[in-house]
Design an enzyme around this catalytic site. Structure first.
Site, PDB file in Angstrom:
ATOM      1  CD  GLU A   1      -0.143   7.088   5.541  1.00 26.57           C
ATOM      2  OE1 GLU A   1       0.904   7.026   6.216  1.00 26.57           O
ATOM      3  OE2 GLU A   1      -0.618   6.100   4.938  1.00 26.57           O
TER       4      GLU A   1
ATOM      5  CG  ASP B   1      -1.857   1.207   1.247  1.00 29.86           C
ATOM      6  OD1 ASP B   1      -2.692   1.299   0.337  1.00 29.86           O
ATOM      7  OD2 ASP B   1      -1.747   2.055   2.155  1.00 29.86           O
ATOM      8  CB  SER B   2       0.211   4.735  -0.974  1.00 34.15           C
ATOM      9  OG  SER B   2      -1.007   4.941  -0.271  1.00 34.15           O
TER      10      SER B   2
ATOM     11  CB  CYS C   1      -8.950   5.473  -0.370  1.00 34.70           C
ATOM     12  SG  CYS C   1      -7.300   5.738   0.346  1.00 34.70           S
TER      13      CYS C   1
ATOM     14  CB  CYS D   1      -2.845   0.991  -2.755  1.00 36.01           C
ATOM     15  SG  CYS D   1      -2.759   2.717  -3.296  1.00 36.01           S
TER      16      CYS D   1
ATOM     17  CG  HIS E   1      -5.036   5.673   3.728  1.00 35.60           C
ATOM     18  ND1 HIS E   1      -4.531   5.185   2.542  1.00 35.60           N
ATOM     19  CD2 HIS E   1      -3.963   6.032   4.472  1.00 35.60           C
ATOM     20  CE1 HIS E   1      -3.209   5.255   2.570  1.00 35.60           C
ATOM     21  NE2 HIS E   1      -2.837   5.763   3.732  1.00 35.60           N
TER      22      HIS E   1
ATOM     23  CE1 TYR F   1       3.114   5.559  -3.405  1.00 39.06           C
ATOM     24  CE2 TYR F   1       2.010   3.682  -4.430  1.00 39.06           C
ATOM     25  CZ  TYR F   1       3.111   4.222  -3.795  1.00 39.06           C
ATOM     26  OH  TYR F   1       4.199   3.427  -3.545  1.00 39.06           O
TER      27      TYR F   1
END
Length: 269
Positions: free
Chosen positions: A151, A9-10, A183, A72, A185, A41
């Protein structure tokens, strides 16, 4: 086959998929890599995303993975077919499983999708949903502020509530009954998102369906781990192991997990 399942994943978002794989497939080992140094990304050019995705893939191949999950959505949209054409192991993305789950859930064929700028611009979800049901109406929206909230470990506070509420205003009274978190996240923000959308909207976390697809492929390719040895999960990041570990241990419930630093690729910006 006690080789690990690779998950890339990013950043930390793919942990939502890894968590579901660990829940559904408790005998399997996970080898996870989050490219937090080069995250996000979403705003990047698709060609650059493909390169970064291949960088991560090559790193995990050195750890003898038996199957790769591109956890991702941006990387899935930009690089899934490219990676499949260039490696000799099964590769799973998150968009097709997420689309299938949405089509199963919707009652009125009105589906909302949120994602990064790259995912939304690619129309990957719209195309995947339309292939499954050509009558589906899709309302898509890029939410570039969501991944940075996760993040930076601000996904539980008042700032996150404010950002989510403001960002999702276009979906108010839109008629959608199903909503895809496009996404990986975003499931860390799912309680806030569900509160904003209300109980009438079914929120889809593609990670659940992705883990089911992984399970199916393990059977199809005879790759299931039948060893009695205890699981040995490994976690790598291209950024700060301390920051990554703080979020990962909280989300996965692994208080003593070890996060290792990984240096990948040639482009470090």
């Amino acid at each position: 086959m006690n080789q690990p399942i690779g998950v890339i994943d990013s950043g930390v978002g793919g942990l939502t998929v890894a968590k579901e794989i660990m829940r559904q497939l408790p005998n399997e080992n996970i080898c996870y890599l989050g490219d937090t140094l080069r995250c996000p990304y979403g705003p990047r050019d698709p060609e650059q995303v493909r390169k970064f995705t291949m960088d991560m893939t090559q790193f995990l191949l050195t750890h003898n993975i038996k199957l790769l999950v591109i956890a991702c959505n941006t990387a899935t949209a930009a690089a899934l077919h490219y990676i499949r054409d260039n490696v000799d192991i099964p590769v799973v993305g998150v968009i097709q499983p997420g689309a299938r789950a949405a089509i199963k859930a919707t009652k009125n064929s009105q589906v909302g999708v949120i994602g990064t700028e790259g995912t939304i611009k690619s129309d990957a979800y719209t195309n995947a949903l339309s292939l499954l049901n050509h009558q589906v109406a899709v309302k898509s929206l890029a939410c570039p502020k969501f991944a940075p909230l996760v993040e930076s470990s601000e996904y539980k506070g008042s700032v996150a509530k404010k950002v989510v509420a403001q960002s999702l205003r276009p979906f108010k009274n839109s008629g959608i009954d199903t909503f895809v978190l496009g996404c990986t996240h975003y499931p860390l923000l799912q309680p806030i998102i569900e509160n904003v959308l209300g109980p009438r909207v079914k929120v889809i976390n593609p990670g659940l369906e992705t883990a089911s697809e992984v399970s199916m492929l393990l059977d199809y390719f005879t790759l299931r781990n039948v060893s009695d040895e205890p699981q040995q999960h490994r976690f790598f990041t291209t950024g700060s192991p301390k920051i990554f570990g703080g979020i990962a241990s909280d989300w996965l419930g692994l208080p003593q997990m070890v996060v290792e630093f990984a240096k990948i690729g040639q482009e470090r910006k």
